[in-house]
Design an enzyme around this catalytic site. Sequence first.
Site, short mmCIF file in Angstrom:
data_model
loop_
_atom_site.label_atom_id
_atom_site.label_comp_id
_atom_site.label_asym_id
_atom_site.label_seq_id
_atom_site.Cartn_x
_atom_site.Cartn_y
_atom_site.Cartn_z
N SER A 1 0.84 -1.20 0.00
CA SER A 1 0.00 0.00 0.00
C SER A 1 0.87 1.25 0.00
O SER A 1 0.61 2.21 -0.74
CB SER A 1 -0.91 -0.01 1.22
OG SER A 1 -1.58 1.21 1.33
N TRP B 1 2.42 1.56 -3.35
CA TRP B 1 1.43 1.97 -4.36
C TRP B 1 1.37 3.50 -4.45
O TRP B 1 1.21 4.07 -5.52
CB TRP B 1 0.05 1.42 -3.98
CG TRP B 1 -1.04 1.85 -4.93
CD1 TRP B 1 -1.45 1.20 -6.05
CD2 TRP B 1 -1.87 3.01 -4.83
NE1 TRP B 1 -2.47 1.88 -6.66
CE2 TRP B 1 -2.75 3.00 -5.93
CE3 TRP B 1 -1.96 4.07 -3.93
CZ2 TRP B 1 -3.69 3.99 -6.16
CZ3 TRP B 1 -2.90 5.07 -4.15
CH2 TRP B 1 -3.75 5.02 -5.25
N HIS B 2 1.54 4.16 -3.30
CA HIS B 2 1.42 5.61 -3.28
C HIS B 2 2.56 6.30 -4.02
O HIS B 2 2.41 7.42 -4.50
CB HIS B 2 1.35 6.14 -1.85
CG HIS B 2 0.00 5.94 -1.25
ND1 HIS B 2 -0.37 4.76 -0.65
CD2 HIS B 2 -1.07 6.75 -1.17
CE1 HIS B 2 -1.62 4.88 -0.23
NE2 HIS B 2 -2.07 6.06 -0.53
N GLY B 3 3.70 5.66 -4.09
CA GLY B 3 4.78 6.31 -4.83
C GLY B 3 6.10 5.62 -4.61
O GLY B 3 6.29 4.88 -3.63
N PHE C 1 -0.32 10.00 -7.72
CA PHE C 1 -0.23 8.55 -7.53
C PHE C 1 -0.82 7.81 -8.71
O PHE C 1 -1.05 6.67 -8.69
CB PHE C 1 -0.90 8.13 -6.22
CG PHE C 1 -0.39 8.91 -5.03
CD1 PHE C 1 0.96 9.19 -4.91
CD2 PHE C 1 -1.24 9.38 -4.05
CE1 PHE C 1 1.45 9.93 -3.85
CE2 PHE C 1 -0.77 10.10 -2.97
CZ PHE C 1 0.57 10.38 -2.88
#
Lengths: 306, 481
Positions: free
Chosen positions: B325, B328-330, B481
């Site tokens: 997670s 996933w954001h960066g 994102f």
Amino acid sequence: MKKFLQSLLLFCAIGIVIGEIIVRVFSLSIDVHQFYLDKDHLIKNYPNQMGHMGPTHQWVINKYGEFGYEPQSLENLITVIGDSYIANTMNPPECHQANYLSQLGTGYNFYPSARAGASFIEMMEKAKSLESLHPKYQLLYVHHGDFIESVTEIKRNPFTVQLTLKTGEIKYAKPTSGKVKEAIYNFKFIYFLYRNYLFKLGNNDDATNNRVLLKGKKIDYNLINELLVETGKRYRIQNIVLVFSPDTDPKVIDMAGKNGFHYFQLQTDDYKSWQMPKDSHWSCYGHQEVAKQVAQYLQQQSESIP
Amino acid sequence: MLFNSVSFAIFLPIVFFAYWFVAQKSYRHQNVLLLLASYFFYACWDWRFLFLLMFSTVLDYFTGLKMSDSQTIARKKFWFWLSIGVNLGFLGVFKYYNFFAQSFADGLANLGFEIHPWTLNVILPVGISFYTFHGLSYVIDIYYDRIKPERNFVDYSVFVSFFPLLVAGPIERATHLLPQIKRERVFDLDRAKDGLRQILWGLFKKIVIADNCARYANMIFNDTADYATLSGSTLLMGAVFFTFQIYGDFSGYSDIALGTARLFGIDLLKNFAFPYFSRDIAEFWRRWHISLSTWFRDYLYIPLGGSKGGTWIRVRNTFIIFLVSGFWHGANWTFIVWGLLNALYIMPSIVFKTNRNHLDVVAQGHYFPTVKELFSVILTFLLTVLAWIFFRADNIGKAFSYISHLFSSSLFSKPTVFPLDIIYLVIGFVVVEWLGRERHYALEGLPMKCPKVMRWSLYYVLIIAIFYFGGEEQEFIYFQF
């Protein structure tokens, strides 16, 4: 759907009324000045007007129909001629070029005369019409864009004075349809939305700021030179001083000198610091800095004449 | 085209009227219109990346059909992994390549080997993480026979590209959205009004709360002296401002997306449920970015064994989920640490199986919480504030520097940045959110109790606040994102 649209329309209508009230009560919008065409076909403002330029300050048109405070006297006069940079409605009248110059103890009185969107030829026409006041100098605050804007062969612009080099004909500026404009301006909230959101004009009074629009475009030096030659023939240029902004094309400045114009260029290492945050026009600080340099130039001129 | 822009304010009514007045004869016409509008909306950012979106759409549509028509398991697997590989490949190249290349080079540099990795000089296609996850969920659901593939290409394309959710979610599921796209939509007055109300509340959250908190959060987080000259209390203010900024920004975006979709007769998945009123971190994660949390739950956590194994399996799976997670954001270590920190926060409740203790709304049916509830909410909020520092910081070093200066003796001094007007605004906002916490969004149903005059007055006040506090159009944080 019908009910939805009815509700939406009613909501918007009430919203516009509320908006109109708020904009008027808090002077959030911009008042537009009244103008006319004078006998010389120049666009002139009716004298003694005042209006809001958003909530921060008011613009002032003096008793001579010019933006800013009038000079204390018409003796020992220097005119300060220009476009939106000198009309300077984006700053309070205290920050006007003529006002700063008069505070710098040069011994002259300064007469402001400017119109947003004025070309070099329009400034020359203004200078000609002000000759009756016998000014010692006529300062024209210019940028190479003002020369480009002056030639119909480069681009026809009906909203400023231009010269057709082929025929030698002067084409005078047409004031935009007064009635329609007046009607729009009367709906202050709509005008507020238009200026602040639709076209993102912010506090910029000069939507057609040629200094911005012409950035990076090719300059036709031959036509500019022809313009300068023709101007020298048509107008009295002995007391004209061209005050070039720091970002002016050096070749244009050079040409002006070669065609007999008195000139000097404003100097700065940090031109951005002279400009408003979201606008290329000069801030109060910028005007102050400009005035200091102009005053110094005038001082040098008076010292050089025995 | 930002939701909080003038261009969107022009675009939306045009599409709305075309949808209900020109293309209303059939849902197929409406879908074609929605697809064209969505592609135009996306092209306004960068038309070149429209082709990437189209390619991803065609790929998943085609592999979905191929998987369904496959006669053997091997062929089905082939198409499945082709889609997964290409989708993740695009995501990897555009979003993570530079990060891995640079991290690899840094790792070698630590061992004494100097290399200069070749990095990609490309911008991240807006929304790629969101539409890739749309596509992945569709393909995975077909592979596991949860859904049948969509045979109409336009309908499928609208599912992937529907403009309200295209660039920052909510991350939809084919099982939820596709049936809505494939049926006749009838204009519903209450739904449309509710949609407009939710858009208004979303704009308020974004323009008034998020953008104003952002001014002070940026001022403090961008301190050039590495926070050495700022007091602990000022740094706490900065972190709290960012906490409200990111909530106002992302939940505001989601409200606008949901409200806009509702104007077209489509309900999107709920993305936020008042997360800052959570009593523990597990509850927070059931209320924050719900569409992403549930995506990870359904497509990663459960396939990994979920909570069925022993404590060790649950702990491992939880760490994996939060790590992914964060990633996933960066492509930045700050997001990874942020994810791992949240995993640590949630760990006690995973180990002691108390993670499902708070499935209801805090102080349900009451105006005020109990002392215990209040304490739990404040503690959870403060833990979240601390974690957001990693999320917001430019790099890990800065995040640790921020935290070390925050926990100093000056934590209890008067902050040097203390904008009272914004603080009052945030307090007012929290009160409204508290009053509406049992609803889908704070304003839903709340004004229905009042007479129309009161309701409309409230709307006008919100609009005036938007005009008054609105400045330059600010991008939404989650667009990156």
